[in-house]
Design a protein around this motif. Sequence first.
Motif, PDB file in Angstrom:
ATOM      1  N   VAL A 333      15.356  32.231  49.851  1.00 37.11           N
ATOM      2  CA  VAL A 333      16.171  32.315  49.741  1.00 37.11           C
ATOM      3  C   VAL A 333      15.532  32.896  47.980  1.00 37.11           C
ATOM      4  N   ILE A 334      14.747  32.315  47.002  1.00 33.71           N
ATOM      5  CA  ILE A 334      14.691  32.633  46.370  1.00 33.71           C
ATOM      6  C   ILE A 334      14.054  34.304  46.152  1.00 33.71           C
ATOM      7  N   GLY A 335      13.345  34.543  47.428  1.00 30.97           N
ATOM      8  CA  GLY A 335      12.988  35.964  47.319  1.00 30.97           C
ATOM      9  C   GLY A 335      14.436  36.921  47.137  1.00 30.97           C
ATOM     10  N   TYR A 336      15.585  36.640  47.735  1.00 38.80           N
ATOM     11  CA  TYR A 336      16.988  37.417  47.620  1.00 38.80           C
ATOM     12  C   TYR A 336      17.384  37.271  46.539  1.00 38.80           C
ATOM     13  N   ILE A 337      17.686  36.472  45.108  1.00 43.46           N
ATOM     14  CA  ILE A 337      17.570  36.300  44.134  1.00 43.46           C
ATOM     15  C   ILE A 337      17.258  37.052  43.100  1.00 43.46           C
ATOM     16  N   ASP A 338      15.689  37.638  43.604  1.00 42.05           N
ATOM     17  CA  ASP A 338      14.976  38.313  42.825  1.00 42.05           C
ATOM     18  C   ASP A 338      14.770  39.680  43.577  1.00 42.05           C
ATOM     19  N   SER A 339      15.527  40.018  44.126  1.00 40.60           N
ATOM     20  CA  SER A 339      16.267  41.499  44.946  1.00 40.60           C
ATOM     21  C   SER A 339      17.605  41.589  44.163  1.00 40.60           C
ATOM     22  N   GLY A 340      18.339  40.969  44.276  1.00 40.76           N
ATOM     23  CA  GLY A 340      19.235  41.546  43.457  1.00 40.76           C
ATOM     24  C   GLY A 340      19.742  41.108  42.040  1.00 40.76           C
ATOM     25  N   GLU A 341      18.547  41.285  41.441  1.00 38.11           N
ATOM     26  CA  GLU A 341      17.963  41.366  40.462  1.00 38.11           C
ATOM     27  C   GLU A 341      17.488  43.219  40.019  1.00 38.11           C
ATOM     28  N   LYS A 342      16.824  42.973  40.827  1.00 38.04           N
ATOM     29  CA  LYS A 342      15.877  44.007  40.821  1.00 38.04           C
ATOM     30  C   LYS A 342      16.718  45.606  41.289  1.00 38.04           C
ATOM     31  N   LEU A 347      23.218  39.090  36.731  1.00 37.03           N
ATOM     32  CA  LEU A 347      23.074  38.267  37.457  1.00 37.03           C
ATOM     33  C   LEU A 347      23.513  36.489  36.145  1.00 37.03           C
ATOM     34  N   LEU A 348      24.555  35.943  37.326  1.00 36.79           N
ATOM     35  CA  LEU A 348      25.805  35.242  36.087  1.00 36.79           C
ATOM     36  C   LEU A 348      24.401  34.042  35.605  1.00 36.79           C
ATOM     37  N   THR A 349      24.469  33.486  36.748  1.00 34.13           N
ATOM     38  CA  THR A 349      23.704  32.157  37.084  1.00 34.13           C
ATOM     39  C   THR A 349      22.916  32.038  37.799  1.00 34.13           C
ATOM     40  N   ASP A 350      21.006  31.622  37.313  1.00 26.55           N
ATOM     41  CA  ASP A 350      20.462  31.583  37.778  1.00 26.55           C
ATOM     42  C   ASP A 350      19.781  30.243  38.585  1.00 26.55           C
ATOM     43  N   GLY A 351      19.296  30.148  39.539  1.00 24.41           N
ATOM     44  CA  GLY A 351      19.034  29.143  39.898  1.00 24.41           C
ATOM     45  C   GLY A 351      18.035  28.671  40.576  1.00 24.41           C
ATOM     46  N   ARG A 352      17.009  29.993  40.047  1.00 28.79           N
ATOM     47  CA  ARG A 352      15.769  29.760  40.482  1.00 28.79           C
ATOM     48  C   ARG A 352      14.686  28.550  40.065  1.00 28.79           C
ATOM     49  N   ASN A 353      14.595  28.344  38.952  1.00 24.52           N
ATOM     50  CA  ASN A 353      14.195  27.793  38.119  1.00 24.52           C
ATOM     51  C   ASN A 353      14.214  26.471  38.012  1.00 24.52           C
ATOM     52  N   PHE A 354      15.686  25.855  38.772  1.00 29.49           N
ATOM     53  CA  PHE A 354      16.578  24.130  39.056  1.00 29.49           C
ATOM     54  C   PHE A 354      15.098  23.439  39.783  1.00 29.49           C
ATOM     55  N   PHE A 364      15.079  22.936  45.694  1.00 31.79           N
ATOM     56  CA  PHE A 364      16.543  22.908  45.662  1.00 31.79           C
ATOM     57  C   PHE A 364      16.248  24.456  44.270  1.00 31.79           C
ATOM     58  N   VAL A 365      17.393  24.562  44.497  1.00 33.27           N
ATOM     59  CA  VAL A 365      18.123  25.873  44.316  1.00 33.27           C
ATOM     60  C   VAL A 365      19.442  26.215  43.930  1.00 33.27           C
ATOM     61  N   LYS A 381      24.007  43.145  52.003  1.00 35.25           N
ATOM     62  CA  LYS A 381      23.796  43.301  53.570  1.00 35.25           C
ATOM     63  C   LYS A 381      23.487  42.375  54.160  1.00 35.25           C
ATOM     64  N   GLU A 382      22.438  41.202  54.118  1.00 36.14           N
ATOM     65  CA  GLU A 382      22.110  40.531  55.173  1.00 36.14           C
ATOM     66  C   GLU A 382      22.987  39.177  54.058  1.00 36.14           C
ATOM     67  N   GLU A 383      22.750  38.071  55.250  1.00 31.48           N
ATOM     68  CA  GLU A 383      22.735  36.909  55.020  1.00 31.48           C
ATOM     69  C   GLU A 383      21.255  36.533  54.070  1.00 31.48           C
ATOM     70  N   ILE A 384      21.924  34.949  53.427  1.00 34.89           N
ATOM     71  CA  ILE A 384      20.860  34.259  52.218  1.00 34.89           C
ATOM     72  C   ILE A 384      21.439  33.356  52.666  1.00 34.89           C
ATOM     73  N   PHE A 385      22.284  32.254  53.168  1.00 35.27           N
ATOM     74  CA  PHE A 385      22.767  30.709  53.258  1.00 35.27           C
ATOM     75  C   PHE A 385      21.186  30.083  52.134  1.00 35.27           C
ATOM     76  N   GLY A 386      22.091  30.069  51.540  1.00 37.09           N
ATOM     77  CA  GLY A 386      21.766  29.475  49.906  1.00 37.09           C
ATOM     78  C   GLY A 386      23.093  29.199  48.905  1.00 37.09           C
ATOM     79  N   PRO A 387      23.367  28.608  48.325  1.00 41.25           N
ATOM     80  CA  PRO A 387      23.884  28.313  47.414  1.00 41.25           C
ATOM     81  C   PRO A 387      23.879  30.262  46.156  1.00 41.25           C
ATOM     82  N   VAL A 388      24.334  30.616  46.590  1.00 44.74           N
ATOM     83  CA  VAL A 388      24.210  32.155  45.861  1.00 44.74           C
ATOM     84  C   VAL A 388      26.106  32.883  46.548  1.00 44.74           C
TER      85      VAL A 388
END
Length: 497
Positions: A333-342, A347-354, A364-365, A381-388
């Motif tokens: 899930v963290i990898g998907y957030i990185d990829s979206g940013e790249k 990114l309006l809210t970022d749960g990575r460093n929660f 926790f994310v 395109k892909e399912e993330i399956f996290g709070p994103v």
Amino acid sequence: MKKISHFIDGKAYSDEKSRIGPIFNPAIGEQIAEVELANKTTVEKAIDSSAKAFLKWSKTTPINRARILSKYKDLLINNMEELSVMVSMEHGKTIADAKGSIQRGIEVVEFATGITNSLKGDHSSSVGTNVDSHTLRQPLGVCAGITPFNFPAMVPMWMYPVAIACGNTFVLKPSEKDPSCPIRLAELAIEAGLPEGVLNVVNGDKEAVDTLLENKKVQAISFVGSTPIAEYVYHTGTKNNKRVQALGGAKNHMVIMPDADVNKTTDAIIGSAFGSAGERCMAISVAVCVGKQTKEKIKTKLLEETAKLNVGPYTDEKSDFGPLNNKAHFEKVIGYIDSGEKEGAKLLTDGRNFKKQGYENGYFVGPTIFDDVKPEMKIYKEEIFGPVLSMMTAETYEEALNLVNDHELGNGAAVFTKSGNIAKHFTENAKIGMIGVNVPIPVPVAYHSFGGWKRSLFGDHSMHGPEGVRFYTKLKTATVTWSEDNIGPEFTIPVLS
Ligand code: NAD
């Protein structure tokens, strides 16, 4: 350390030669138990036990099968507290979420108690002179269920209550990530009076799944999990001449029309995108706002409400949602957030460093919202399956509908609007299995059927409800005449073995 084994022939079964897998409490990121991963021999033992039990169980009258399920339903209700803690401890979801999911499972048991009605056939009299015709729905034999980590109680209960009510016997292979509750569900079934072998549980991974897919005694496979494994299970199972229903992943859109109520829609997004940490196949992961103004209004309210969310362990009643289930999934899930940013999403809210104080090693994310997501991005395109949550803007309703229809996954989708015309058009034209009109998570009740379209379901049948009964039974049609020539004192009924 606590070790979870298998449940075969009405009792715990352990094989010392088994490989072992770890079970974690995701809130603290520590191993709390271990699980035996069944080898081929153990799975075959469970299949043989179910095959033997089928001979008697399939001849038990439907009303007597229903009576056992009725007792089972009461036991599940009475044991709700214990079951929900088992789910929360190994999955990570809040107790309220765990209870809600078990309640949904209990409703399938309740549906299955009405099996006498569901199994009734059709009758046509006088299809010819003195000839009548009627249909029977008969059980298949040994059925198997393979289930995912996100609903360790509810998803198994989509399957086996209906299967056994129809007269089949069942081998369940739950997720190896949270196996305690499925074993307890089987113990309670025995306590309710289910004969030994009618419901067996084997824990395990690919080796157990492949044994079920290959064994000739297994007649049908029900699968719920990710799309690639669903596709594999469908092709392997059908190649081995089994009936297969394989439910896969999801990317559920919510189309928000300009006339939608901002407060109610935002509440719906919060619950459906972040509830259970987004680990729900019916989670809303894409909010498509029709018009820029709609997006701005929703975005402002969404950010305000998201800031109020409490992320924490199931032991804290104030938690709105908990950690992700396991470390590998957390990293994905963290990898998907990185990829979206790249890829340029905003990114309006970022749960990575929660971090939750006292739970620094938990998976926790925090709630994460991307704006300006584009269809070509991996996070879309892909399912993330996290709070994103991904936010998108469509100029028109048609553009929003096309987004829904062009996505390769088709589990659920919702439209939020005050327009009956739009609601009707969306319901009829979205290429999606489960539609919500002003309902964010349109999970069908137990007496309807659950299942998606496109690459969210491989096979012809959804689960539970009427489709579940069709899946777990074979149709037979009898054509009968009782002319006088056929009836005589010398007529004897053959004894069938
Ligand atoms: P998964 O596909 O990794 O695992 C599901 C089951 O398949 C498990 O029992 C697992 O042991 C087994 N499995 C895993 N890898 C295998 C392999 N290579 N060969 C054979 N069997 C294998 O899914 P998961 O991570 O446990 O669950 C999350 C996924 O389930 C998400 O994609 C989610 O959308 C999906 N899901 C779908 C629905 C639905 O109704 N469509 C419901 C719940 C979950």
